[in-house]
Scaffold this active site. Structure first.
Site, short mmCIF file in Angstrom:
data_model
loop_
_atom_site.label_atom_id
_atom_site.label_comp_id
_atom_site.label_asym_id
_atom_site.label_seq_id
_atom_site.Cartn_x
_atom_site.Cartn_y
_atom_site.Cartn_z
N SER A 151 48.78 47.72 94.99
CA SER A 151 47.69 47.26 95.65
C SER A 151 47.39 46.25 95.30
O SER A 151 46.75 45.23 96.55
CB SER A 151 46.39 47.26 94.59
OG SER A 151 46.20 46.88 93.29
N LYS A 190 44.66 43.41 88.93
CA LYS A 190 43.65 42.57 90.27
C LYS A 190 43.58 40.76 89.93
O LYS A 190 43.41 40.70 89.05
CB LYS A 190 42.60 43.55 90.35
CG LYS A 190 42.41 44.45 90.70
CD LYS A 190 42.66 45.03 92.31
CE LYS A 190 42.96 46.69 92.30
NZ LYS A 190 43.68 46.87 91.79
#
Length: 237
Positions: A151, A190
């Site tokens: 990601s 993230k």
């Protein structure tokens, strides 16, 4: 490396010759004669002076053409060269071991056992040259995690890479953080953004959407990323 070792082993006469050569050339614009070099170190034998010069030439401190008089050239001022050599040795010796505490998921969070961040052997670590770390970072506050997932690929963090993090409990908008989601027992890597009434965990992959945390109490920041160690993958022939 060889230059560094040799520079540390220079005798006092080698150092005096280098210092004299440097000063003489700076003051006169040309190199001294063999006899002038001998006088500077109180050595009458020109053959002995030539022996020292040959050693300095072999070690890479000077160059000369034996067919031409006054052809000695100091490749770099002696003091600067010696200081640089010693500094290089210290940098090579200054390696910081960073403990590897486990694995972090860089994709949709997945449930993991609470012990996942400590599943590696206590002796597991990665060694980083201190000069490669940001100057403000304190090695004792750093830890490493292996990355699982893709990601964060647009942030140059790929599956299998190792990230170096500084321990932290708070983050600023835009920081890349490792977080633990208490209510789900899940980990993820993230970008952190604090919005009006929620936390947004933003991936760096255009195919994935953000994760929204409505209750900030359910999110625990473990660390901020300060460095990424890329995994080099071999290509099959």
């Amino acid at each position: 490396m060889m230059m560094a070792r040799r520079s540390q082993g220079l005798s006092e006469r080698h150092r005096k010759i280098l210092d004299f050569l440097t000063r003489f050339q700076e003051e006169n614009g040309y190199s001294p004669s063999i006899r002038e070099i001998g006088d500077s170190i109180n050595v009458k034998s020109t053959s002995l002076v030539d022996y020292y010069l040959t050693q300095l030439e072999q070690m890479g401190f000077i160059s000369r053409d034996n067919r031409v008089s006054r052809s000695i050239r100091v490749l770099e001022p002696a003091e600067r060269l010696l200081n640089r050599a010693v500094k290089a040795v210290r940098q090579l010796e200054d390696v910081v071991p960073i403990p590897v505490l486990g694995r972090i998921v860089a994709s949709e969070p997945i449930p993991v056992p609470p012990s996942d961040l400590a599943y590696f052997d206590p002796e597991s670590s990665v060694e980083i040259a201190r000069s490669l770390l940001p100057a403000r970072e304190r090695p004792e506050e750093l830890f490493a995690l292996e990355v699982q997932g893709d990601s964060m690929i647009d942030a140059m963090v790929n599956d299998g890479d190792t990230i170096i993090l500084r321990r932290a409990q708070e983050a600023n908008n835009g920081d890349m953080v490792a977080v633990w989601l208490d209510d789900r027992d899940e980990t993820t890597l993230k970008y952190f953004y604090k919005e009006k009434d929620r936390i947004r965990l933003q991936p760096a992959n255009p195919t994935m959407g953000p994760i929204y945390i409505e209750n900030p109490a359910h999110l625990r920041i473990m660390g901020k990323v300060v460095m990424v160690i890329r995994q080099v993958k071999s290509v099959a022939a």
